[in-house]
Design a protein around this motif. Structure first.
Motif, PDB file in Angstrom:
ATOM      1  N   VAL A 116       9.915 -12.842   2.094  1.00 32.45           N
ATOM      2  CA  VAL A 116       9.532 -11.697   2.928  1.00 32.45           C
ATOM      3  C   VAL A 116       8.960 -12.182   4.260  1.00 32.45           C
ATOM      4  O   VAL A 116       9.284 -11.647   5.321  1.00 32.45           O
ATOM      5  CB  VAL A 116       8.524 -10.791   2.179  1.00 32.45           C
ATOM      6  CG1 VAL A 116       8.138  -9.606   3.039  1.00 32.45           C
ATOM      7  CG2 VAL A 116       9.105 -10.321   0.857  1.00 32.45           C
ATOM      8  N   ALA A 290       8.846  -5.562  -6.189  1.00 32.69           N
ATOM      9  CA  ALA A 290       7.714  -5.659  -5.248  1.00 32.69           C
ATOM     10  C   ALA A 290       7.864  -4.675  -4.099  1.00 32.69           C
ATOM     11  O   ALA A 290       6.884  -4.120  -3.611  1.00 32.69           O
ATOM     12  CB  ALA A 290       7.605  -7.086  -4.707  1.00 32.69           C
ATOM     13  N   VAL A 363      -6.759  -7.063  -7.254  1.00 33.12           N
ATOM     14  CA  VAL A 363      -6.132  -8.332  -6.877  1.00 33.12           C
ATOM     15  C   VAL A 363      -6.736  -9.437  -7.744  1.00 33.12           C
ATOM     16  O   VAL A 363      -7.958  -9.620  -7.748  1.00 33.12           O
ATOM     17  CB  VAL A 363      -6.375  -8.620  -5.382  1.00 33.12           C
ATOM     18  CG1 VAL A 363      -5.701  -9.916  -4.978  1.00 33.12           C
ATOM     19  CG2 VAL A 363      -5.851  -7.471  -4.520  1.00 33.12           C
TER      20      VAL A 363
HETATM   21  C1  HEM Z   1       1.823  -0.097   0.355  1.00 34.30           C
HETATM   22  C2  HEM Z   1       2.592  -0.957  -0.277  1.00 34.30           C
HETATM   23  C3  HEM Z   1       2.159  -2.279  -0.803  1.00 34.30           C
HETATM   24  C4  HEM Z   1       0.943  -2.680  -1.303  1.00 34.30           C
HETATM   25  C5  HEM Z   1      -0.322  -1.838  -1.433  1.00 34.30           C
HETATM   26  C6  HEM Z   1       1.070  -4.068  -1.676  1.00 34.30           C
HETATM   27  C7  HEM Z   1       0.034  -4.821  -2.211  1.00 34.30           C
HETATM   28  C8  HEM Z   1       0.163  -6.134  -2.603  1.00 34.30           C
HETATM   29  C9  HEM Z   1      -0.904  -6.938  -3.158  1.00 34.30           C
HETATM   30  C10 HEM Z   1      -2.324  -6.472  -3.413  1.00 34.30           C
HETATM   31  C11 HEM Z   1      -0.397  -8.162  -3.404  1.00 34.30           C
HETATM   32  C12 HEM Z   1      -1.163  -9.368  -3.978  1.00 34.30           C
HETATM   33  C13 HEM Z   1      -1.793 -10.130  -2.820  1.00 34.30           C
HETATM   34  C14 HEM Z   1      -2.813 -11.172  -3.237  1.00 34.30           C
HETATM   35  O1  HEM Z   1      -2.749 -11.653  -4.367  1.00 34.30           O
HETATM   36  O2  HEM Z   1      -3.686 -11.537  -2.403  1.00 34.30           O
HETATM   37  C15 HEM Z   1       1.001  -8.135  -3.041  1.00 34.30           C
HETATM   38  C16 HEM Z   1       1.865  -9.193  -3.188  1.00 34.30           C
HETATM   39  C17 HEM Z   1       3.182  -9.166  -2.816  1.00 34.30           C
HETATM   40  N1  HEM Z   1       3.839  -8.164  -2.146  1.00 34.30           N
HETATM   41 FE1  HEM Z   1       3.079  -6.354  -1.675  1.00 34.30          FE
HETATM   42  N2  HEM Z   1       2.349  -4.483  -1.421  1.00 34.30           N
HETATM   43  C18 HEM Z   1       3.047  -3.435  -0.867  1.00 34.30           C
HETATM   44  C19 HEM Z   1       4.356  -3.447  -0.422  1.00 34.30           C
HETATM   45  C20 HEM Z   1       5.198  -4.526  -0.451  1.00 34.30           C
HETATM   46  C21 HEM Z   1       6.538  -4.571   0.078  1.00 34.30           C
HETATM   47  C22 HEM Z   1       7.250  -3.424   0.788  1.00 34.30           C
HETATM   48  C23 HEM Z   1       7.035  -5.808  -0.176  1.00 34.30           C
HETATM   49  C24 HEM Z   1       8.376  -6.417   0.151  1.00 34.30           C
HETATM   50  C25 HEM Z   1       9.144  -6.104   1.134  1.00 34.30           C
HETATM   51  C26 HEM Z   1       6.000  -6.549  -0.855  1.00 34.30           C
HETATM   52  C27 HEM Z   1       6.115  -7.841  -1.281  1.00 34.30           C
HETATM   53  C28 HEM Z   1       5.133  -8.546  -1.931  1.00 34.30           C
HETATM   54  C29 HEM Z   1       5.333  -9.865  -2.488  1.00 34.30           C
HETATM   55  C30 HEM Z   1       6.639 -10.664  -2.448  1.00 34.30           C
HETATM   56  C31 HEM Z   1       4.127 -10.240  -3.058  1.00 34.30           C
HETATM   57  C32 HEM Z   1       3.864 -11.496  -3.901  1.00 34.30           C
HETATM   58  C33 HEM Z   1       3.735 -12.692  -3.132  1.00 34.30           C
HETATM   59  C34 HEM Z   1       2.408 -12.825  -2.505  1.00 34.30           C
HETATM   60  O3  HEM Z   1       1.391 -12.536  -3.167  1.00 34.30           O
HETATM   61  O4  HEM Z   1       2.388 -13.235  -1.344  1.00 34.30           O
HETATM   62  N3  HEM Z   1       4.897  -5.749  -0.997  1.00 34.30           N
HETATM   63  N4  HEM Z   1       1.322  -6.905  -2.537  1.00 34.30           N
END
Ligand code: HEM
Length: 491
Positions: A116, A290, A363
């Motif tokens: 991403v 995700a 988280v």
């Molecule tokens: C409002 C919508 C979203 C919320 C609230 C959200 C929230 C989160 C949270 C809380 C985490 C964990 C971060 C951490 O451990 O510090 C996460 C990880 C992740 N999110 Fe989102 N997310 C959203 C939308 C998206 C979208 C649209 C994508 C992809 C296009 C995405 C891709 C990912 C991926 C790949 C991870 C796992 C890898 C990582 O922790 O860096 N998320 N997200």
């Protein structure tokens, strides 16, 4: 067996034996506090906050048969960002009921993060130009349900949001420009099935809540081995065919150059072989979940909040009129990437919803060694999480009115819905903060502006119901949304 092999075998056996029999030194671990199921599932925020206030900054609490360490805001930064003690990848895998991810030779979560960060964010404007019309079409169709209505009519928001998300993510991920109904349904089902394995609905089912270990084992086998491969087969097969053609022809021109599968093939450095293709398919499954599930939940949250805080609608429409640009092809008003960036009031409203919707445990991290923290030691392999409300609604961070919803609080500041900090982390914090947050916020803005350009929105009875107070992160609230068409649509 030759002597060298014998020695090696004996050494390995001794090491294994020692590591199992070695007396474990007594650790000064945080106090374990008992919180009843009723407290945890009905009023988790009060229960966790009171326990922390009474017993100090870090406590252990059993939830669904699993010990979790809970910290207050004073330790949040350390827990969320100290990668050498607390692993985001391992924590996420454990909390999603997928510890098997930690045994893989590559990091799935790290690879999704990179996918991403490198494949979406740098070309966000181009991606939104491609995806925007899909979101708008679905929202226009939903708004049209109220055409000619003289009084507010009930509409089903969640379904349209899921369809819009699934169709646009199919374009983003596999480059499917004309996804048919079955493919869209498959993407929605995959996201839903993975959410079940991940325990996202675990708090609200009697069996899953009362017998969590049996539930985990059963659901894992049923969903991971049967249901998910079955529902994912259409998407997986489509990717497999693209990769197979690439292997046979040595070329990749048949794959949409802006889609994530294309990025993965390029990033692989050569045409992917069999195992590399399986890995790419696994990543498309992970990113489907995700990208669809959480954003859909948050869109519902924001629209429901707007429908109960209708006083913000006139100002938001004024903002919408001021940020519209002119489509060079049709000469009509259009929402562009720049319009979305300039939607400051809406951005502030979204940030306020994310800050205030009452997330508690959201988280997670997993300690990778015995980790000193707050005067105690968190044993290696423990799940640990800060309580979000203590950071998000803390008067020390945001002033005396910190626990008041003020939709325009962030207008004119540098704090956007996607900019995380120690006091605001609905997208996580640190190296693994959500890489999809810029896309997610843009999608949310696009859908909301499109809707309010055509209809007025209300909640039946002026309220909604929180289904799962322990998981406001991924489970949207319940309520009946009503639409009334605007006399003069803005779009
Ligand atoms: C409002 C919508 C979203 C919320 C609230 C959200 C929230 C989160 C949270 C809380 C985490 C964990 C971060 C951490 O451990 O510090 C996460 C990880 C992740 N999110 Fe989102 N997310 C959203 C939308 C998206 C979208 C649209 C994508 C992809 C296009 C995405 C891709 C990912 C991926 C790949 C991870 C796992 C890898 C990582 O922790 O860096 N998320 N997200």
């Amino acid at each position: 067996m030759d002597p060298t092999t014998t020695c090696a075998v004996i050494s390995i056996a001794l090491i294994v034996l020692y590591s199992f029999t070695r007396p474990r030194k007594e650790l000064n671990t945080p106090p374990i506090i008992h919180l009843s199921d009723e407290a945890l599932f009905q009023y988790p925020r009060q229960a966790y906050e009171a326990a922390l206030q009474q017993h100090g900054s870090v406590i252990g609490v059993y939830r669904k048969n699993r010990l979790e360490y809970i910290v207050d805001e004073s330790l949040a930064l350390q827990v969320l960002t100290n990668d050498s003690l607390f692993s985001a990848e391992r924590g996420t895998a454990a909390i999603l009921n997928m510890p098997i991810l930690n045994a893989l030779p590559y990091s799935l979560i790290g690879s999704l993060d990179k996918l991403v960060t490198k494949g979406v964010t740098p070309i966000l404007e181009r991606q939104l130009q491609r995806l925007g019309p899909i979101f708008q079409r679905h929202m226009f169709e939903l708004a049209a349900k109220a055409d000619d209505a003289k009084a507010p009519v009930p509409v089903e928001l969640a379904h349209s949001v899921h369809e819009a998300m699934a169709q646009s993510m199919l374009l983003l991920i596999i480059g499917e420009k004309e996804a048919d109904h079955d493919l869209i349904a498959a993407a929605i089902k995959v996201a839903f099935d993975v959410a079940i394995v991940a325990g996202i609905y675990q708090n609200i089912g009697y069996w899953s809540r009362t017998f969590p270990s049996t539930w985990r084992a059963f659901i894992w086998i049923r969903l991971m081995i049967f249901t998910i491969p079955w529902t994912f087969r259409r998407i997986g097969w489509r990717v497999w065919k693209d990769l197979k053609q690439a292997r046979e022809t040595g070329k990749t021109d048949h794959i949409d150059p802006d889609c994530l599968v294309h990025y993965l093939v390029k990033d692989n450095g050569r045409i992917p072989g069999f195992t590399e293709s399986i890995w790419i398919i696994s990543l498309t499954l992970g990113i489907t979940f995700a990208s669809i599930h959480q954003t859909s939940a948050v869109i519902v949250w924001v629209i429901y909040e707007l429908a109960v805080r209708r006083e913000y609608l006139p100002e938001l429409r004024k903002e919408l009129s001021s940020i519209l640009e002119t489509d060079p092809d049709t000469g009509k008003p259009a929402l562009t990437f720049a319009s979305l960036r300039n939607a400051e009031l809406l951005d502030s409203f979204i940030r306020e919803v994310l800050r205030m919707k009452g997330d508690t445990i959201a988280v997670f991290r997993l300690s990778t060694k015995d980790a000193p923290l707050g005067g105690y030691v968190i044993p290696k392999g423990s799940l640990i999480t800060p309580i979000a409300t203590l950071s998000h609604e803390n008067p020390k961070n945001w002033g005396e009115d910190a626990n008041k919803f003020i939709g325009d609080r962030w207008v004119g500041t540098d704090k956007t819905a996607a900019s995380v900090s120690t006091s605001y982390w609905p997208f996580g914090l640190g190296r693994f903060a959500c890489p999809g947050r810029y896309l997610a916020v843009a999608e949310i803005k696009l859908m909301i502006l499109t809707l309010i350009s055509r209809v007025d929105i209300f909640m039946e009875g002026g309220k909604y119901e929180i289904i799962d107070p322990l998981n406001t992160v991924a489970v949207p609230p319940r309520g009946q949304l009503l639409f009334l068409p605007l006399e003069k649509p803005l779009l």
